[in-house]
Every structure is written in C-alpha cells, then in structure tokens.
Scaffold this active site. Structure first.
Site, short mmCIF file in Angstrom:
data_model
loop_
_atom_site.label_atom_id
_atom_site.label_comp_id
_atom_site.label_asym_id
_atom_site.label_seq_id
_atom_site.Cartn_x
_atom_site.Cartn_y
_atom_site.Cartn_z
N GLU A 176 0.80 -1.17 -0.06
CA GLU A 176 0.06 0.14 -0.07
C GLU A 176 1.11 1.14 0.09
O GLU A 176 1.16 1.91 1.01
CB GLU A 176 -1.11 0.05 1.08
CG GLU A 176 -1.86 1.29 1.22
CD GLU A 176 -2.70 1.26 2.40
OE1 GLU A 176 -3.64 2.17 2.50
OE2 GLU A 176 -2.88 0.45 3.37
N LYS A 221 -2.45 -1.99 -3.24
CA LYS A 221 -3.48 -1.19 -2.80
C LYS A 221 -3.22 0.26 -2.74
O LYS A 221 -2.38 0.93 -1.89
CB LYS A 221 -3.66 -1.40 -1.06
CG LYS A 221 -4.90 -0.73 -0.59
CD LYS A 221 -5.36 -1.20 1.09
CE LYS A 221 -6.28 -0.21 1.53
NZ LYS A 221 -6.71 -0.46 2.76
N SER A 263 -9.74 4.29 -0.17
CA SER A 263 -10.80 5.40 -0.55
C SER A 263 -10.12 6.85 -0.44
O SER A 263 -10.69 7.68 -1.03
CB SER A 263 -11.98 5.26 0.40
OG SER A 263 -11.66 5.18 1.65
N GLY A 264 -9.01 6.80 0.47
CA GLY A 264 -8.52 8.21 0.55
C GLY A 264 -9.20 9.26 0.79
O GLY A 264 -8.76 10.27 0.27
N GLY A 265 -10.31 9.43 1.76
CA GLY A 265 -10.84 10.61 2.16
C GLY A 265 -12.06 10.75 1.13
O GLY A 265 -12.81 11.83 1.39
N SER A 291 -10.65 -2.02 -1.39
CA SER A 291 -10.17 -2.24 0.11
C SER A 291 -10.28 -0.99 1.13
O SER A 291 -9.48 -0.21 1.48
CB SER A 291 -8.82 -2.61 0.08
OG SER A 291 -8.06 -3.14 1.39
#
Length: 341
Positions: A176, A221, A263-265, A291
């Site tokens: 990741e 990821k 998803s990163g916010g 994920s």
C-alpha cells in the site's frame, strides 16, 4: 496450503473486495467521536462484531478483512473467536503489520513507515493464527517541497522488504503506497497527483523486483488519481477513472493479480463511482476492486450509534455499502441504486 497466487486471486475474486478493519486506536477514536462513543476494548469488540456478523455482506461481497493484532486474536461477546466467524463465511483474515508512519530523519516533514524489526517472527506467529495476507502502508504526502526522491525510495524499499518477509512466511503481501489526498495542504491538482503516483509506483515496483518478490503472489493497494481534498479542481468521475487506469497501465506489471484501492478520504459514493467507472473501461490485465475502511463503514457506524437495538439496522447499512462496491468491482454500479436505498 493454498499458493500465494491462489490466495491473492481469491481476495480479488469477481464481485468481492476487502474490508479494512485495521484502524489504530487513534483512528477508531476519531470514528467513534462521530457518535460520541468512548474507545474501550469492549466498544471496539462490539463494533467489529457487528460488522463481522453481517452474514450477507461477509458471505456475498467480502473476500478478506484486514485486522489489527488485537482483533486477529479477539473473541466475540459470546466467546466465539472472530476467526471462526470468518471461517463460516469463507472470508480470509489479514493483518496490518506496520507500526505506523513516523517522521523520517533528514527530511522536511516526510514520513517513513516502521515495523521491519522482528517482522519475520511476527509473521510466523500470524500465519499460525490463520492470517492469509498482510498489509503495510507507506505514506507519501504532496506539499510544495515533498515528496523527495529519498522519501519515495525509502518507503518503496520498506514495502519491498515487508513483501519479501510475507512471502517467506506464506502470507500474501498487500503493498500500500498511498499518495495522500487529505494531507496538508491538500490543495494539489489532479495532474500533480498523477505525477507523484506514477513516480511512487515506478519506485515501488523497482524495489519489489530487486527484492525478488513474486509479483503473482501479491496485491497492490494504491490511491486513485484525484485532486487534493482542498483543491479547487473539479474533475469528473470519468477523468479520475481514466487517469488512474492510465497511470496503473504505465507502472503496474500485468503479473500482479489484482489492485484493491483505498478510498483516500473520498465520500462513500465517490469511491464507489470511481471504482465502477474504472471497471467499465475494460481490457484490464488485473482485477480492480476495493479495500475500503471508512467508505464501507461510516453509514453502519452512524446507524449503530453504540446501541444494541441498532445492530440489525447497522448491518443492513453495511450490507448495502458492500453490495454497492461489489457492483462497482463489476462495473455495474449506478448512483440511482444509492438513492433508492
């Protein structure tokens, strides 16, 4: 024992994805603050039990769950080990193994993820407990002076060493490298994100090859290519999908079985829509799935509100979000499906 490639493929099986339930105490404290719930061993257990006992979601839409050390060995309120719940729904338990991102010496506010010391021994223990995969997060922030080449390379090298230790232990490494959208100042353009994401992925796969990592027995990821959360850029779902896929095509070898995005916010719906748009492009050499942590859990958390009488309603909310993302992994999500819920 199943091969690394077989485990990796099962984690990205068609129409399924990974639930990230590996929040640190600090992160879950922020989540619980939304509903005014104190963070205790019991509240963490009860919350995660609510998710793990969502039978429809876990059976039909979730392939694996990323856990903390605490949760991997934890039991439900009635004494049932969480691992037994996963066995019943054919979900692969995974484990977060890094010790967090800390300030990197000699840098200007960049971070390096630590946790390699003793990792070989810890992985052997996790394998005995039934962990089929692991996760290590490298953090790359975008500022006026970062990331530096050294910051990217140092995190890429750590990711590669972690991945090699995992494969030695018979555990699939989820690699990741996250280019932050919500860091400070978070006002970068989508082009800046694309450039840094490409540079990061190039460095990561160079280090993975040098370390001798079997690319067919790992998963990636990454972040999606988006503007910073405080950017004035307004981009379409299609542009995010196109830029992300083009970047992946340039730097991610086809030997990698799958890519499970963080998803990163992003909002729940944005993360789902972007994933679906990518899968609609077609002709991809890897499976693309999710994920997600917050983007799968927020509606369930708010519905649950720490109350036993809300468990079934919260599980319904979680199942809905899992189903929407499963559809996105097939390229079949439509926003009106959320409106109809």
């Amino acid at each position: 024992m199943a091969s690394l490639n077989a485990i990796a493929k099962k984690l990205v099986a068609s129409g399924k994805g990974i639930l990230a339930a590996d929040e640190s105490e600090g992160t879950i404290a922020k989540r619980f603050a939304l509903i005014g719930l104190p963070v205790t061993l019991e509240t963490r257990r009860d919350y995660r039990e609510m998710l793990f006992r969502s039978t429809e979601a876990m059976t039909d839409y979730i392939s694996g769950v990323i856990l903390t050390e605490e949760t991997l060995e934890q039991k439900a309120k009635d004494g049932t080990p969480f691992r037994e719940l996963f066995n019943a729904t054919d979900v692969i338990p995974g484990i977060k193994v890094d010790r967090g991102a800390l300030p990197m010496p000699g840098s200007k506010d960049e971070k390096i993820t630590e946790g390699l010391d003793g990792l070989r021994q810890r992985l052997a223990h996790y394998a005995k407990l039934g962990a089929g995969f692991a996760k290590w997060r490298g953090v790359i922030a975008i500022t006026s002076y970062a990331p530096s080449r050294n910051g990217i390379r140092a995190n890429a090298h750590a990711l590669a060493r972690y991945a090699m230790y995992c494969q030695e232990a018979g555990i699939v490494p989820v690699v990741e490298p996250e280019v932050l959208a919500d860091g400070e100042p978070g006002d970068h353009s989508i082009q800046r994100c694309e450039d840094v994401t490409g540079e990061t992925l190039e460095a990561v796969f160079k280090e993975l090859r040098l370390a001798g990592v079997d690319l067919s027995g790992m998963l990636l990821k990454p972040n999606m290519v988006t503007p910073g959360l405080r950017s004035r850029d307004r981009v379409s779902t299609e542009e995010v999908a196109q830029r992300t896929v083009e970047t992946l095509r340039r730097f991610v070898p086809a030997a990698v079985p799958g890519i499970a995005f963080l998803s990163g916010g992003q909002s729940d719906e944005e993360a789902t829509a972007h994933l679906s748009a990518m899968n609609q492009l077609g002709g991809l050499p890897w499976a693309l799935t999710f994920s997600y942590g917050r983007a799968l859990q927020t509606s369930a958390l708010v519905t649950w509100n720490g109350e036993d009488q809300n468990v079934k309603a919260a599980q319904k909310a979680f199942t809905h979000r899992a189903k929407m993302n499963a559809l996105a992994a097939l390229g079949q999500y439509k926003p009106e499906l959320d409106l109809a819920a």
